[in-house]
Design an enzyme around this catalytic site. Structure first.
Site, short mmCIF file in Angstrom:
data_model
loop_
_atom_site.label_atom_id
_atom_site.label_comp_id
_atom_site.label_asym_id
_atom_site.label_seq_id
_atom_site.Cartn_x
_atom_site.Cartn_y
_atom_site.Cartn_z
CE LYS A 153 -11.34 3.27 1.53
NZ LYS A 153 -10.63 4.27 2.41
CG HIS A 177 8.23 -29.39 2.27
ND1 HIS A 177 8.34 -30.53 2.14
CD2 HIS A 177 9.01 -29.02 3.23
CE1 HIS A 177 9.57 -30.99 2.73
NE2 HIS A 177 9.72 -30.03 3.52
CD GLU A 222 -3.24 0.37 1.91
OE1 GLU A 222 -3.09 0.64 3.21
OE2 GLU A 222 -4.34 -0.02 1.63
#
Lengths: 461, 461
Positions: free
Chosen positions: A418, A304, A283
């Site tokens: 938003k 793994h 961000e």
């Protein structure tokens, strides 16, 4: 007199072959110098630089509020992003994963407006004496305020007396809906200083309150952060300041066509630290078409899972290994007899010794393939060393952003999403955004394929 | 008659502008056709293709063993990678995060040889009647066998009677140290079929046992997988088989210079699914200098962490949104009065409705910036739909690997790190590897910087 953190840069350039004396960072020297000047000058007064002095702030208010929280049986905290990731990071690193199964105080973080998760949390607390903590700098974050409304209503239906006696809000000292609620109801509150953004707020009450309530030594955490602050401020030599060195390396590798920054701690207690770092990094630095993508790994587990790709896939990553020492080891028994004799090489060794050697082995395997990496040794994992590490990464991120000539404290790219959300939720004033979002979504949805049918579908063969 | 999964490809090409009738996939048509033929032919008999028929296997042995596990108070499972991630994925998706706080059976996954984590687990189980489950295909995985030895010895010190009565091993039917232990002691065991690799083993006893013991309907899970199997086998038209379509898209975006594949589910219950996917993807496809890096995201949380970067950073990602429906919603109260009137737009809405609209809004914001994405709708999240999704991703991964002309079932890149670890642990026959690893590590460690001093360090300012 041991340092708690130690930085090894010997394989940090990867496949580059240098002539003696050649310095690939000459290019970055002016930027490093300027970034350090800017840090010392508190960002030249730019908005959002308040995090840098949080370690100097008294935490008496946090400790007092934490004592109050401990008078309850359970705490639900609503918060998301910077109001959640730092909390989870501190709890896991310093208290482990099973704190709810051990301690007298249960803590649940409602960090997603997901009905399944919210219902699960409510089922765990509804029969307990529960406090509700709301954390939002702006006091208007939709995911947080909605969950605040929902939990508050549930509690009002089940308790006698004013619900405000069980509420504490951590928010801007002066502005926003949460602050207005505090002012009107007189409920408890703590401040997130105005010039501290969410992702830089873990050393403010936003991150400290729940940690203190659960038993983290937040004073030691702040002490570690102060130590790192003094050290990074006092050291303007770019050759021996590890934050300046690492900042130049990150910039160098981005320019060299390595768009990913892997953070690879070798401790199960730092899985959430990698999440916290990923928010801080992405961000702060992902803007204007620039930015590397943070990759959260965990040793030994990702040996793994991801190491095949890191070693044998494209050379497009710059990795930071974090090795943690100081844990009391668990010794393995001697193995002599069949059928387990094939495991005899493990006998008398320690689990921690093995984890440690796996970290070395994996870093060596990457280095042998010419993949760039740095190695950080953490003497031990405790509140003080974690405070150092947290503050180091905050300074590093800010300085990388300065060297990229962008503002590491804003997040302009999330605004459109938003507005679209507000529009789709029917909020007044956002009607045009609703139309636009629906048009874009119709394009996504324009061409669909269906999987196998449900309900009456027959399974043949 | 609703499909449980629905795939929307409308924004999958990103910023590409096509002339009418132009098909960017013409290039991939022969590869798609060949990949589907190969899948129908069971990988032309190549090693490691056994996963494809796991949904047809009876799970009676798993159900019987699960019943036995439920006679205990706690279970410790040792396993890592493919012997752990699938377990955690199934538990979280179908049982939630707090199953240990609710159910009669406590379950702990010792998935890392980290002394702090191992000690934390032991403290939770040492006073309970506990079973020890070891999961390792090869029976020689160092992280797993070491923890097996440690837990076994602790249990031997605390219980009466043979510890073998509390042990169950899930391993190769014929080979390895774990199988030899079963043969000699007569303890319980379940097979991981020989031609099934760890990361493709979640629908074998490796993934199913703990899920069944905790209450997951594993028969419904396998039923969903069978449905997806029939569907993907029966549909050879590359235009309507979503796995063929998505495989070509992944290949296309890798070639277009997008090295990252973001998996972005909008459900807190699918956070671990993203981890499971990341192993499957990275270890299967990251080899020979090829492969995209899987990025694990979570909606709505990563809107407040990673979306800034996805929207405003470099155009170097191909995203898959996974939207989950069917959850009973939680309604928000009406908000009329001050001080909360700023939140009135939330009144009467649902939390799930909001999460759903945030997913749309975020996808729309990415699409409006020309960032490529696909959208998967999951009608609801239950064992059957999850079985479909798991099997879909296994087939998708295998077919992408085939189209990349690599073997999606091996992991040659991890061998060097394993040899280095064996060498550093003093295992016989690996002495040269120890020397080599130490030489590489000395180069990493060659140039170090130290952070602030510990112990006596003074905090000035």
């Amino acid at each position: 007199m041991n340092p708690l953190l130690r930085f090894s840069f010997g394989a940090s350039l990867g496949r580059v072959v240098l002539r003696p004396g050649e310095d690939p960072f000459a290019l970055y020297e002016p930027l490093q110098t300027e970034a350090h000047r800017w840090y010392l000058a508190e960002g030249d007064g730019s908005a959002g630089f308040g995090w840098a002095d949080l370690p100097l702030r008294s935490c008496d208010d946090v400790l007092e509020a934490a004592g109050w929280l401990r008078s309850f049986e359970a705490v639900v905290q609503v918060g998301i992003g910077g109001s959640a990731l730092g909390n989870l990071m501190l709890h896991q690193a310093l208290l482990g994963d099973t704190v709810n199964e051990r301690g007298p105080l249960r803590f649940y973080l409602a960090d997603n407006p997901d009905p399944a998760k919210v219902r699960e949390i409510w089922d765990r607390v509804k029969d307990r004496r529960t406090a509700l903590v709301g954390v939002s700098k702006s006091g208007s974050t939709a995911e947080t305020t909605s969950q605040f409304l929902w939990f508050k209503e549930q509690m009002e239906c089940r308790i006698d007396g004013p619900v405000g006696d069980r509420i504490l809000l951590v928010t801007d000292p002066a502005e926003g809906v949460f602050r207005a609620y505090v002012n009107q109801t007189g409920c408890r509150s703590l401040p997130i200083p105005s010039d501290v953004g969410g992702r830089y707020s873990v050393l403010s009450p936003s991150g400290l309150l729940s940690a203190a309530a659960l038993g983290v030594d937040v004073e030691a955490l702040l002490c570690g952060a102060r130590e790192m602050r003094s050290f990074l401020r006092g050291c303007s030599d770019r050759r021996i300041n590890p934050a300046l060195r690492l900042a130049a390396l990150h910039r160098y590798h981005e320019r060299q066509g390595r768009p990913m920054a892997v953070f690879f701690p070798y401790s199960s207690r730092l899985e959430r630290f990698a999440e916290w770092y990923a928010q801080l990094w992405a961000e702060s630095l992902g803007k204007g078409g620039q930015g590397t993508t943070p990759i959260r790994a965990l040793g030994a587990i990702d040996q793994h899972s991801q190491v095949q790709l890191y070693v044998d896939g494209p050379d497009d990553k710059f990795a930071t290994f974090l090795h943690v020492g100081g844990e009391e080891d668990l010794l393995l028994p001697q193995v002599v007899d069949e059928p387990l004799r094939g495991l005899s090489y493990l006998g008398g060794r320690g689990l921690g010794e093995m984890l440690s050697r796996e970290a070395r082995a994996t870093a060596a395997a990457l280095a042998s393939r010419g993949r760039p990496l740095v190695w950080i040794d953490m003497e031990r994992l405790d509140a003080r060393s974690l405070g150092q590490l947290v503050y180091f990464y905050e300074v590093l991120t800010a300085m990388v952003g300065r060297m990229m000539d962008l503002n590491p404290f804003d997040q302009p790219g999330v605004e459109q999403g938003k507005r679209y959300t507000y529009g789709l939720m029917g909020r007044k004033g956002f009607e045009e955004h609703a139309v636009e979002a629906q048009e874009w979504f119709a394009r996504i949805d324009g061409e669909t394929l269906e999987g196998p049918l449900g309900e009456d579908a027959e399974v043949t063969e």
